[in-house]
Write a protein that holds these residues in place. Structure first.
Motif, PDB file in Angstrom:
ATOM      1  N   SER A 195       0.867  -1.043   0.022  1.00  0.00           N
ATOM      2  CA  SER A 195      -0.033  -0.012   0.002  1.00  0.00           C
ATOM      3  C   SER A 195       0.869   1.316  -0.041  1.00  0.00           C
ATOM      4  N   LEU A 196       2.290   1.087   0.565  1.00  0.00           N
ATOM      5  CA  LEU A 196       3.094   2.392   0.580  1.00  0.00           C
ATOM      6  C   LEU A 196       3.684   2.474  -0.773  1.00  0.00           C
ATOM      7  N   GLY A 197       3.518   1.261  -1.633  1.00  0.00           N
ATOM      8  CA  GLY A 197       4.433   1.252  -2.893  1.00  0.00           C
ATOM      9  C   GLY A 197       5.900   1.068  -2.745  1.00  0.00           C
ATOM     10  N   LEU A 198       6.028   0.217  -1.652  1.00  0.00           N
ATOM     11  CA  LEU A 198       7.455  -0.184  -1.563  1.00  0.00           C
ATOM     12  C   LEU A 198       7.879  -1.381  -2.156  1.00  0.00           C
ATOM     13  N   CYS A 199       8.942  -1.584  -2.871  1.00  0.00           N
ATOM     14  CA  CYS A 199       9.185  -2.738  -3.675  1.00  0.00           C
ATOM     15  C   CYS A 199      10.520  -3.018  -2.516  1.00  0.00           C
ATOM     16  N   ILE A 200      10.218  -4.293  -2.087  1.00  0.00           N
ATOM     17  CA  ILE A 200      11.338  -4.848  -1.341  1.00  0.00           C
ATOM     18  C   ILE A 200      12.486  -5.707  -2.072  1.00  0.00           C
ATOM     19  N   ASP A 201      13.466  -5.149  -1.934  1.00  0.00           N
ATOM     20  CA  ASP A 201      14.835  -5.795  -2.976  1.00  0.00           C
ATOM     21  C   ASP A 201      15.735  -6.755  -2.011  1.00  0.00           C
ATOM     22  N   ILE A 202      15.683  -6.371  -0.770  1.00  0.00           N
ATOM     23  CA  ILE A 202      16.403  -6.936   0.333  1.00  0.00           C
ATOM     24  C   ILE A 202      15.677  -7.441   1.566  1.00  0.00           C
ATOM     25  N   LEU A 203      15.560  -8.907   1.826  1.00  0.00           N
ATOM     26  CA  LEU A 203      14.967  -9.036   2.871  1.00  0.00           C
ATOM     27  C   LEU A 203      16.020  -9.873   3.894  1.00  0.00           C
ATOM     28  N   VAL A 204      15.611  -9.447   5.275  1.00  0.00           N
ATOM     29  CA  VAL A 204      16.607  -9.968   6.260  1.00  0.00           C
ATOM     30  C   VAL A 204      15.565 -10.410   7.283  1.00  0.00           C
ATOM     31  N   ASN A 205      15.514 -11.970   7.255  1.00  0.00           N
ATOM     32  CA  ASN A 205      14.598 -12.526   8.393  1.00  0.00           C
ATOM     33  C   ASN A 205      15.441 -12.898   9.493  1.00  0.00           C
ATOM     34  N   VAL A 223       9.907 -19.758  12.176  1.00  0.00           N
ATOM     35  CA  VAL A 223       9.872 -20.571  10.901  1.00  0.00           C
ATOM     36  C   VAL A 223       8.921 -20.182   9.930  1.00  0.00           C
ATOM     37  N   THR A 224       7.706 -20.076  10.420  1.00  0.00           N
ATOM     38  CA  THR A 224       6.540 -19.831   9.333  1.00  0.00           C
ATOM     39  C   THR A 224       6.802 -18.238   8.729  1.00  0.00           C
ATOM     40  N   SER A 225       6.936 -17.321   9.713  1.00  0.00           N
ATOM     41  CA  SER A 225       7.349 -15.786   9.402  1.00  0.00           C
ATOM     42  C   SER A 225       8.259 -15.820   8.293  1.00  0.00           C
ATOM     43  N   VAL A 226       9.323 -16.468   8.604  1.00  0.00           N
ATOM     44  CA  VAL A 226      10.373 -16.507   7.357  1.00  0.00           C
ATOM     45  C   VAL A 226      10.197 -17.147   5.796  1.00  0.00           C
ATOM     46  N   VAL A 227       9.303 -18.320   6.208  1.00  0.00           N
ATOM     47  CA  VAL A 227       8.914 -18.781   4.727  1.00  0.00           C
ATOM     48  C   VAL A 227       7.761 -17.889   4.106  1.00  0.00           C
ATOM     49  N   SER A 228       6.972 -17.307   5.075  1.00  0.00           N
ATOM     50  CA  SER A 228       5.746 -16.520   4.320  1.00  0.00           C
ATOM     51  C   SER A 228       6.470 -15.121   3.739  1.00  0.00           C
ATOM     52  N   LEU A 229       7.234 -14.511   4.449  1.00  0.00           N
ATOM     53  CA  LEU A 229       7.788 -13.160   4.092  1.00  0.00           C
ATOM     54  C   LEU A 229       8.755 -13.378   2.611  1.00  0.00           C
ATOM     55  N   SER A 230       9.430 -14.787   2.782  1.00  0.00           N
ATOM     56  CA  SER A 230      10.317 -14.986   1.638  1.00  0.00           C
ATOM     57  C   SER A 230       9.154 -14.978   0.612  1.00  0.00           C
ATOM     58  N   ARG A 231       8.269 -16.249   0.579  1.00  0.00           N
ATOM     59  CA  ARG A 231       7.280 -16.266  -0.622  1.00  0.00           C
ATOM     60  C   ARG A 231       6.639 -15.031  -1.051  1.00  0.00           C
ATOM     61  N   LEU A 232       6.117 -14.282  -0.114  1.00  0.00           N
ATOM     62  CA  LEU A 232       5.516 -13.015  -0.561  1.00  0.00           C
ATOM     63  C   LEU A 232       6.227 -12.030  -1.171  1.00  0.00           C
ATOM     64  N   TYR A 233       7.638 -11.898  -0.788  1.00  0.00           N
ATOM     65  CA  TYR A 233       8.511 -10.862  -1.504  1.00  0.00           C
ATOM     66  C   TYR A 233       9.162 -11.560  -2.746  1.00  0.00           C
ATOM     67  N   LEU A 234       9.353 -12.831  -2.729  1.00  0.00           N
ATOM     68  CA  LEU A 234      10.042 -13.396  -3.857  1.00  0.00           C
ATOM     69  C   LEU A 234       9.632 -13.144  -5.186  1.00  0.00           C
ATOM     70  N   GLU A 235       8.423 -13.049  -5.353  1.00  0.00           N
ATOM     71  CA  GLU A 235       7.699 -12.881  -6.447  1.00  0.00           C
ATOM     72  C   GLU A 235       8.108 -11.469  -7.391  1.00  0.00           C
ATOM     73  N   GLY A 236       7.979 -10.365  -6.560  1.00  0.00           N
ATOM     74  CA  GLY A 236       8.619  -9.268  -6.937  1.00  0.00           C
ATOM     75  C   GLY A 236      10.097  -9.095  -7.432  1.00  0.00           C
ATOM     76  N   MET A 237      10.812  -9.808  -6.282  1.00  0.00           N
ATOM     77  CA  MET A 237      12.194 -10.097  -6.707  1.00  0.00           C
ATOM     78  C   MET A 237      12.535 -10.887  -8.086  1.00  0.00           C
ATOM     79  N   VAL A 238      11.704 -11.597  -8.389  1.00  0.00           N
ATOM     80  CA  VAL A 238      12.023 -12.638  -9.600  1.00  0.00           C
ATOM     81  C   VAL A 238      11.640 -11.687 -10.632  1.00  0.00           C
ATOM     82  N   ASP A 239      10.628 -11.155 -10.682  1.00  0.00           N
ATOM     83  CA  ASP A 239      10.037 -10.324 -11.780  1.00  0.00           C
ATOM     84  C   ASP A 239      11.106  -9.012 -12.193  1.00  0.00           C
ATOM     85  N   ARG A 240      11.617  -8.565 -11.051  1.00  0.00           N
ATOM     86  CA  ARG A 240      12.500  -7.675 -11.327  1.00  0.00           C
ATOM     87  C   ARG A 240      14.286  -7.990 -11.826  1.00  0.00           C
ATOM     88  N   GLY A 241      14.132  -9.372 -11.395  1.00  0.00           N
ATOM     89  CA  GLY A 241      15.612 -10.016 -11.944  1.00  0.00           C
ATOM     90  C   GLY A 241      16.613  -9.700 -10.656  1.00  0.00           C
TER      91      GLY A 241
END
Ligand SMILES: NC(=O)c1ccc[n+]([C@@H]2O[C@H](COP(=O)([O-])OP(=O)(O)OC[C@H]3O[C@@H](n4cnc5c(N)ncnc54)[C@H](OP(=O)(O)O)[C@@H]3O)[C@@H](O)[C@H]2O)c1
Length: 255
Positions: A76-86, A112-130
């Motif tokens: 909602s804030l229009g932030l693209c997350i490029d780096i995720l530190v769990n 565990v669950t929050s690490v997997v969930s945040l990784s899954r949610l932000y990974l799509e954008g990372m892959v799309d942006r390369g």
């Protein structure tokens, strides 16, 4: 180039050191933890010292919807997350039967669950942006066999190692690097928790690392595409021994 990094557990210890190191590289930040006052204090400090943009999200990662709520907020804030530190985490001591079920459910949710969930949610954008960088804070304890009074922590951290390894292999060709950092004893607030103070007093000085060094090792290894990194010579030796000594002998030694 200026990126945006989201760090969990940024109100203390390693998370705070990750925030400082990534801000020093010019990256904008999203800081997550429960203690909002501490996050705001750090955010103000980094905005004025490094001139980066910092967003604070006060969130308990032990809540079922925490990862989804964090993701919705950054979207909602229009932030693209490029780096995720769990990074957020804590230890548990005592016999398994001494704590109610909810303690363990919440622990696994955070570790565990929050690490997997945040990784899954932000990974799509990372892959799309390369481009993407994910650092999962594991522990040298992930190489230990299970021992009484050390329920779930070693298992949760070893899951982070195999998760990081498999995910890195899956997405490295999309420009995304995934690294598990396995620190040993590090000077943070981790050992101020109940049940850990005695261990803190008994651990010799040479076994301790400083948070800043651990964080630098993690960032450098992740940049190089290293899947699992153990900071410090002593910890590397320990991990080597833990992986080399036969499991049955190690279990007896630890008992
Ligand atoms: N220090 C060590 O010796 C050591 C060694 C190996 C691995 N590690 C790992 O390093 C990571 C960071 O720990 P640390 O040493 O920096 O400890 P720390 O100084 O105690 O910091 C822990 C951080 O996790 C956050 N956190 C804990 N529970 C949370 C929850 N339910 N929701 C959101 N945030 C939560 C805390 O923030 P709030 O309390 O404000 O929520 C705090 O920012 C952990 O994953 C730990 O397992 C530490």
């Amino acid at each position: 180039m200026n990126k945006t990094a989201l760090i969990t557990g940024a109100s203390a210890g390693l998370g705070k050191a990750f925030a400082a190191a990534l801000a020093a590289k010019g990256h904008d930040l999203v800081l997550v933890a429960r203690r909002e006052d501490r996050l705001n204090e750090l955010a103000n400090e980094l905005r004025s010292q490094q001139g980066v943009s910092v967003t604070v999200i006060a969130m308990d990662l032990g809540e079922l919807d925490a990862a989804q709520n964090i993701f919705s907020r950054t979207e909602s804030l229009g932030l693209c997350i490029d780096i995720l530190v769990n990074n957020a985490g804590y230890g548990l001591t005592g016999k398994f039967i001494s704590q109610p079920l909810g303690t363990y459910q919440k622990f696994l949710q955070v570790m565990v669950t929050s690490v997997v969930s945040l990784s899954r949610l932000y990974l799509e954008g990372m892959v799309d942006r390369g481009y993407g960088r994910i650092i999962n804070v594991s522990s040298v304890a992930s190489f230990l066999p299970g021992s009484s009074g050390n329920n779930l922590y070693t298992g949760a951290k070893s899951l982070l190692n195999s998760f990081s390894e498999t995910l890195h292999k899956e997405v490295k060709h999309n420009g995304v690097h995934v690294t598990a950092i396995c620190p040993g004893f590090t000077r943070t607030e981790f050992h101020d928790q109940e049940g850990f103070q005695k261990a803190k007093q008994n651990i010799p000085n040479f076994m301790w690392s400083e948070a800043e060094g651990v964080v630098q090792t993690a960032i450098d290894a992740n940049e190089k595409g290293t899947m699992i990194v153990i900071p410090g010579r002593f910890n590397r030796f320990l991990a080597f021994m833990l992986r080399t000594i036969p499991h049955s002998l190690l279990t007896k030694l630890l008992a």
